[in-house]
Design a protein around this motif. Structure first.
Motif, PDB file in Angstrom:
ATOM      1  N   CYS A 124      32.215  -2.712 -21.580  1.00 41.55           N
ATOM      2  CA  CYS A 124      30.846  -2.493 -21.106  1.00 41.55           C
ATOM      3  C   CYS A 124      30.815  -1.656 -19.834  1.00 41.55           C
ATOM      4  O   CYS A 124      30.017  -0.724 -19.718  1.00 41.55           O
ATOM      5  CB  CYS A 124      30.145  -3.818 -20.832  1.00 41.55           C
ATOM      6  SG  CYS A 124      30.078  -4.931 -22.242  1.00 41.55           S
ATOM      7  N   LEU A 125      31.666  -1.992 -18.882  1.00 36.37           N
ATOM      8  CA  LEU A 125      31.639  -1.302 -17.593  1.00 36.37           C
ATOM      9  C   LEU A 125      31.890   0.199 -17.745  1.00 36.37           C
ATOM     10  O   LEU A 125      31.090   0.998 -17.247  1.00 36.37           O
ATOM     11  CB  LEU A 125      32.613  -1.942 -16.606  1.00 36.37           C
ATOM     12  CG  LEU A 125      32.656  -1.333 -15.211  1.00 36.37           C
ATOM     13  CD1 LEU A 125      31.288  -1.299 -14.561  1.00 36.37           C
ATOM     14  CD2 LEU A 125      33.648  -2.083 -14.345  1.00 36.37           C
ATOM     15  N   CYS A 144      33.876  -9.091 -14.922  1.00 38.70           N
ATOM     16  CA  CYS A 144      34.421  -7.844 -15.454  1.00 38.70           C
ATOM     17  C   CYS A 144      33.556  -6.626 -15.120  1.00 38.70           C
ATOM     18  O   CYS A 144      33.933  -5.509 -15.424  1.00 38.70           O
ATOM     19  CB  CYS A 144      34.602  -7.961 -16.961  1.00 38.70           C
ATOM     20  SG  CYS A 144      33.083  -8.315 -17.859  1.00 38.70           S
ATOM     21  N   GLY A 145      32.400  -6.838 -14.495  1.00 37.28           N
ATOM     22  CA  GLY A 145      31.530  -5.737 -14.105  1.00 37.28           C
ATOM     23  C   GLY A 145      30.336  -5.545 -15.006  1.00 37.28           C
ATOM     24  O   GLY A 145      29.466  -4.721 -14.725  1.00 37.28           O
ATOM     25  N   ALA A 184      34.807   5.551  -9.637  1.00 40.51           N
ATOM     26  CA  ALA A 184      33.556   6.236  -9.951  1.00 40.51           C
ATOM     27  C   ALA A 184      32.744   6.544  -8.688  1.00 40.51           C
ATOM     28  O   ALA A 184      31.668   7.138  -8.772  1.00 40.51           O
ATOM     29  CB  ALA A 184      32.716   5.376 -10.905  1.00 40.51           C
ATOM     30  N   GLY A 185      33.252   6.101  -7.517  1.00 38.09           N
ATOM     31  CA  GLY A 185      32.551   6.365  -6.268  1.00 38.09           C
ATOM     32  C   GLY A 185      31.354   5.461  -6.047  1.00 38.09           C
ATOM     33  O   GLY A 185      30.401   5.841  -5.359  1.00 38.09           O
ATOM     34  N   ILE A 186      31.397   4.279  -6.623  1.00 36.24           N
ATOM     35  CA  ILE A 186      30.279   3.336  -6.525  1.00 36.24           C
ATOM     36  C   ILE A 186      30.765   2.070  -5.816  1.00 36.24           C
ATOM     37  O   ILE A 186      31.774   1.493  -6.207  1.00 36.24           O
ATOM     38  CB  ILE A 186      29.744   2.972  -7.926  1.00 36.24           C
ATOM     39  CG1 ILE A 186      29.271   4.234  -8.648  1.00 36.24           C
ATOM     40  CG2 ILE A 186      28.637   1.927  -7.836  1.00 36.24           C
ATOM     41  CD1 ILE A 186      28.922   4.018 -10.097  1.00 36.24           C
ATOM     42  N   ARG A 227      36.493  -3.754  -9.809  1.00 37.25           N
ATOM     43  CA  ARG A 227      36.396  -3.134  -8.489  1.00 37.25           C
ATOM     44  C   ARG A 227      37.100  -1.781  -8.472  1.00 37.25           C
ATOM     45  O   ARG A 227      36.591  -0.815  -7.890  1.00 37.25           O
ATOM     46  CB  ARG A 227      36.968  -4.062  -7.416  1.00 37.25           C
ATOM     47  CG  ARG A 227      36.132  -5.317  -7.228  1.00 37.25           C
ATOM     48  CD  ARG A 227      36.523  -6.134  -6.006  1.00 37.25           C
ATOM     49  NE  ARG A 227      37.938  -6.352  -5.812  1.00 37.25           N
ATOM     50  CZ  ARG A 227      38.606  -7.434  -6.207  1.00 37.25           C
ATOM     51  NH1 ARG A 227      37.973  -8.415  -6.833  1.00 37.25           N
ATOM     52  NH2 ARG A 227      39.900  -7.551  -5.963  1.00 37.25           N
ATOM     53  N   GLU A 228      38.245  -1.693  -9.131  1.00 33.30           N
ATOM     54  CA  GLU A 228      38.977  -0.421  -9.192  1.00 33.30           C
ATOM     55  C   GLU A 228      38.194   0.635  -9.969  1.00 33.30           C
ATOM     56  O   GLU A 228      38.159   1.803  -9.582  1.00 33.30           O
ATOM     57  CB  GLU A 228      40.348  -0.630  -9.827  1.00 33.30           C
ATOM     58  CG  GLU A 228      41.312  -1.367  -8.940  1.00 33.30           C
ATOM     59  CD  GLU A 228      42.618  -1.731  -9.633  1.00 33.30           C
ATOM     60  OE1 GLU A 228      42.691  -1.698 -10.887  1.00 33.30           O
ATOM     61  OE2 GLU A 228      43.577  -2.068  -8.916  1.00 33.30           O
TER      62      GLU A 228
END
Length: 69
Positions: free
Chosen positions: A58-59, A38-39, A16-18, A10-11
């Protein structure tokens, strides 16, 4: 099955503004997150791409691929 994104993911998305909703819609047609916490859109990322105590690689790579979006 929908999984919640963990704090680290989430951070990273926030930086990244998403939004979480945008990230979910990018990978899943129903707009709900079905990837790993983990995204990563791969729901078996933890334990396969990295150990649970390690951050997901990956994220950040996916964010870089998408130009941060």
């Amino acid at each position: 099955m929908s999984t919640r994104l963990n704090l680290h993911a989430r951070e990273q998305l926030r930086a990244a503004g998403i939004s979480q909703a945008q990230w979910a819609r990018q990978y899943f047609g129903d707009g709900r997150w079905h990837g790993d916490e983990c995204g990563c859109p791969d729901d078996r990322c933890i334990g396969f791409h990295h150990d649970a105590e390690d951050d997901c690689g990956c994220l950040p790579a996916l964010l870089d691929e998408n130009g941060g979006r």
